[in-house]
Design a protein around this motif. Structure first.
Motif, PDB file in Angstrom:
ATOM      1  N   ASP A 125      35.779  21.310  54.017  1.00  0.00           N
ATOM      2  CA  ASP A 125      36.009  21.150  52.638  1.00  0.00           C
ATOM      3  C   ASP A 125      35.388  22.250  51.734  1.00  0.00           C
ATOM      4  OD1 ASP A 125      37.518  18.887  53.073  1.00  0.00           O
ATOM      5  OD2 ASP A 125      35.530  17.287  52.909  1.00  0.00           O
ATOM      6  N   VAL A 126      34.151  22.725  52.280  1.00  0.00           N
ATOM      7  CA  VAL A 126      33.559  23.842  51.419  1.00  0.00           C
ATOM      8  C   VAL A 126      34.433  24.816  51.333  1.00  0.00           C
ATOM      9  CG1 VAL A 126      31.603  25.604  51.583  1.00  0.00           C
ATOM     10  CG2 VAL A 126      31.272  23.032  51.935  1.00  0.00           C
ATOM     11  N   THR A 127      35.144  25.585  52.417  1.00  0.00           N
ATOM     12  CA  THR A 127      35.876  26.459  52.492  1.00  0.00           C
ATOM     13  C   THR A 127      37.038  26.350  51.688  1.00  0.00           C
ATOM     14  OG1 THR A 127      35.313  26.938  54.566  1.00  0.00           O
ATOM     15  CG2 THR A 127      36.945  27.824  53.856  1.00  0.00           C
ATOM     16  N   LEU A 128      37.825  25.131  51.556  1.00  0.00           N
ATOM     17  CA  LEU A 128      38.782  24.937  50.789  1.00  0.00           C
ATOM     18  C   LEU A 128      38.668  24.884  49.129  1.00  0.00           C
ATOM     19  CD1 LEU A 128      40.387  22.174  52.934  1.00  0.00           C
ATOM     20  CD2 LEU A 128      41.586  24.361  52.369  1.00  0.00           C
ATOM     21  N   ARG A 129      37.355  24.418  48.903  1.00  0.00           N
ATOM     22  CA  ARG A 129      37.151  24.319  47.388  1.00  0.00           C
ATOM     23  C   ARG A 129      36.610  25.780  47.181  1.00  0.00           C
ATOM     24  NH1 ARG A 129      33.680  19.865  49.013  1.00  0.00           N
ATOM     25  NH2 ARG A 129      31.891  21.252  49.257  1.00  0.00           N
ATOM     26  N   HIS A 170      47.528  22.726  53.209  1.00  0.00           N
ATOM     27  CA  HIS A 170      48.466  23.835  53.527  1.00  0.00           C
ATOM     28  C   HIS A 170      48.780  24.683  52.436  1.00  0.00           C
ATOM     29  CE1 HIS A 170      51.737  25.478  55.920  1.00  0.00           C
ATOM     30  NE2 HIS A 170      52.396  25.474  54.650  1.00  0.00           N
ATOM     31  N   ALA A 171      49.183  24.208  51.364  1.00  0.00           N
ATOM     32  CA  ALA A 171      49.446  24.899  50.018  1.00  0.00           C
ATOM     33  C   ALA A 171      48.009  25.926  49.529  1.00  0.00           C
ATOM     34  CB  ALA A 171      49.776  23.731  48.920  1.00  0.00           C
ATOM     35  N   ILE A 172      46.849  25.165  49.477  1.00  0.00           N
ATOM     36  CA  ILE A 172      45.689  26.040  49.296  1.00  0.00           C
ATOM     37  C   ILE A 172      45.793  27.182  50.229  1.00  0.00           C
ATOM     38  CG2 ILE A 172      43.386  26.184  49.101  1.00  0.00           C
ATOM     39  CD1 ILE A 172      43.480  23.099  48.234  1.00  0.00           C
ATOM     40  N   VAL A 173      45.674  26.975  51.360  1.00  0.00           N
ATOM     41  CA  VAL A 173      45.805  28.060  52.308  1.00  0.00           C
ATOM     42  C   VAL A 173      46.756  29.107  52.199  1.00  0.00           C
ATOM     43  CG1 VAL A 173      45.498  28.584  54.892  1.00  0.00           C
ATOM     44  CG2 VAL A 173      44.461  26.634  54.100  1.00  0.00           C
ATOM     45  N   VAL A 174      47.863  28.625  52.157  1.00  0.00           N
ATOM     46  CA  VAL A 174      49.105  29.623  51.908  1.00  0.00           C
ATOM     47  C   VAL A 174      48.798  30.382  50.706  1.00  0.00           C
ATOM     48  CG1 VAL A 174      51.599  29.858  51.167  1.00  0.00           C
ATOM     49  CG2 VAL A 174      50.790  28.310  53.106  1.00  0.00           C
ATOM     50  N   ALA A 175      48.516  29.920  49.530  1.00  0.00           N
ATOM     51  CA  ALA A 175      48.353  30.497  48.267  1.00  0.00           C
ATOM     52  C   ALA A 175      46.946  31.506  48.069  1.00  0.00           C
ATOM     53  CB  ALA A 175      47.854  29.749  47.132  1.00  0.00           C
ATOM     54  N   PHE A 176      46.023  31.050  49.277  1.00  0.00           N
ATOM     55  CA  PHE A 176      44.903  31.915  49.224  1.00  0.00           C
ATOM     56  C   PHE A 176      45.372  33.390  50.102  1.00  0.00           C
ATOM     57  CE2 PHE A 176      41.298  33.561  51.988  1.00  0.00           C
ATOM     58  CZ  PHE A 176      40.294  33.694  51.166  1.00  0.00           C
ATOM     59  N   LEU A 177      46.078  32.983  51.383  1.00  0.00           N
ATOM     60  CA  LEU A 177      46.545  34.229  52.103  1.00  0.00           C
ATOM     61  C   LEU A 177      47.427  35.091  51.303  1.00  0.00           C
ATOM     62  CD1 LEU A 177      47.129  32.341  55.414  1.00  0.00           C
ATOM     63  CD2 LEU A 177      45.347  33.991  54.867  1.00  0.00           C
ATOM     64  N   GLN A 178      48.057  34.690  50.740  1.00  0.00           N
ATOM     65  CA  GLN A 178      49.277  35.444  49.848  1.00  0.00           C
ATOM     66  C   GLN A 178      48.385  36.050  48.712  1.00  0.00           C
ATOM     67  OE1 GLN A 178      52.202  32.119  48.833  1.00  0.00           O
ATOM     68  NE2 GLN A 178      53.432  34.211  48.819  1.00  0.00           N
ATOM     69  N   GLN A 179      47.384  35.553  48.087  1.00  0.00           N
ATOM     70  CA  GLN A 179      46.456  36.196  47.330  1.00  0.00           C
ATOM     71  C   GLN A 179      45.819  37.433  47.824  1.00  0.00           C
ATOM     72  OE1 GLN A 179      46.441  35.396  43.765  1.00  0.00           O
ATOM     73  NE2 GLN A 179      45.254  37.025  43.406  1.00  0.00           N
ATOM     74  N   ILE A 180      45.491  37.352  48.990  1.00  0.00           N
ATOM     75  CA  ILE A 180      45.003  38.508  49.628  1.00  0.00           C
ATOM     76  C   ILE A 180      45.648  39.441  50.301  1.00  0.00           C
ATOM     77  CG2 ILE A 180      42.414  37.280  49.804  1.00  0.00           C
ATOM     78  CD1 ILE A 180      43.292  37.145  52.796  1.00  0.00           C
TER      79      ILE A 180
END
Length: 123
Positions: free
Chosen positions: A111-115, A81-91
């Motif tokens: 897992d590939v997408t999250l990495r 969840h934290a990774i996805v939130v951070a990614f979305l904020q970054q874009i």
């Protein structure tokens, strides 16, 4: 699809128990129902399934606590969840929308997408 939905529900419930049960305090089913916006009966049915999967333990008097397996599942869901939130904020997605969107996306990212998201965030 059914198995995916079952895993998604297990992740959501264990993550919420982890969040509400700060310092390993038991969580009442009524608190889960309120937080999830579902009926008490729905929560009890789901808790029965999660207990059969050894993800949590229930005590009629004190409430619900996570097992070691449940805690691991919840922590993994929280990290995704934290990774996805951070990614979305970054874009450029606003925080509130990032949080909302991540609730659905986090369960379906490989897992590939999250990495790749983590790698993108480090650059």
């Amino acid at each position: 699809v059914r198995e995916d939905h079952s895993r998604e529900m297990a992740e959501d419930y264990t993550e919420l128990v982890l969040e509400l049960g700060k310092e390993d305090l038991p969580v009442r089913p009524a608190d889960l129902a309120r937080a999830l916006g579902v009926s008490h009966v729905t929560v009890l049915r789901t808790l029965t399934r999660l207990e059969r999967q050894s993800l949590l333990e229930r005590d009629a008097e004190s409430g619900v606590t996570l097992t070691r397996s449940g805690r691991r599942l919840a922590q993994a869901a929280r990290r995704r969840h934290a990774i996805v939130v951070a990614f979305l904020q970054q874009i450029g997605v606003p925080l509130a929308q990032s949080e909302s969107d991540a609730e659905g996306i986090e369960h379906h990212c490989s897992d590939v997408t999250l990495r790749r998201m983590r790698r993108f965030l480090r650059t």
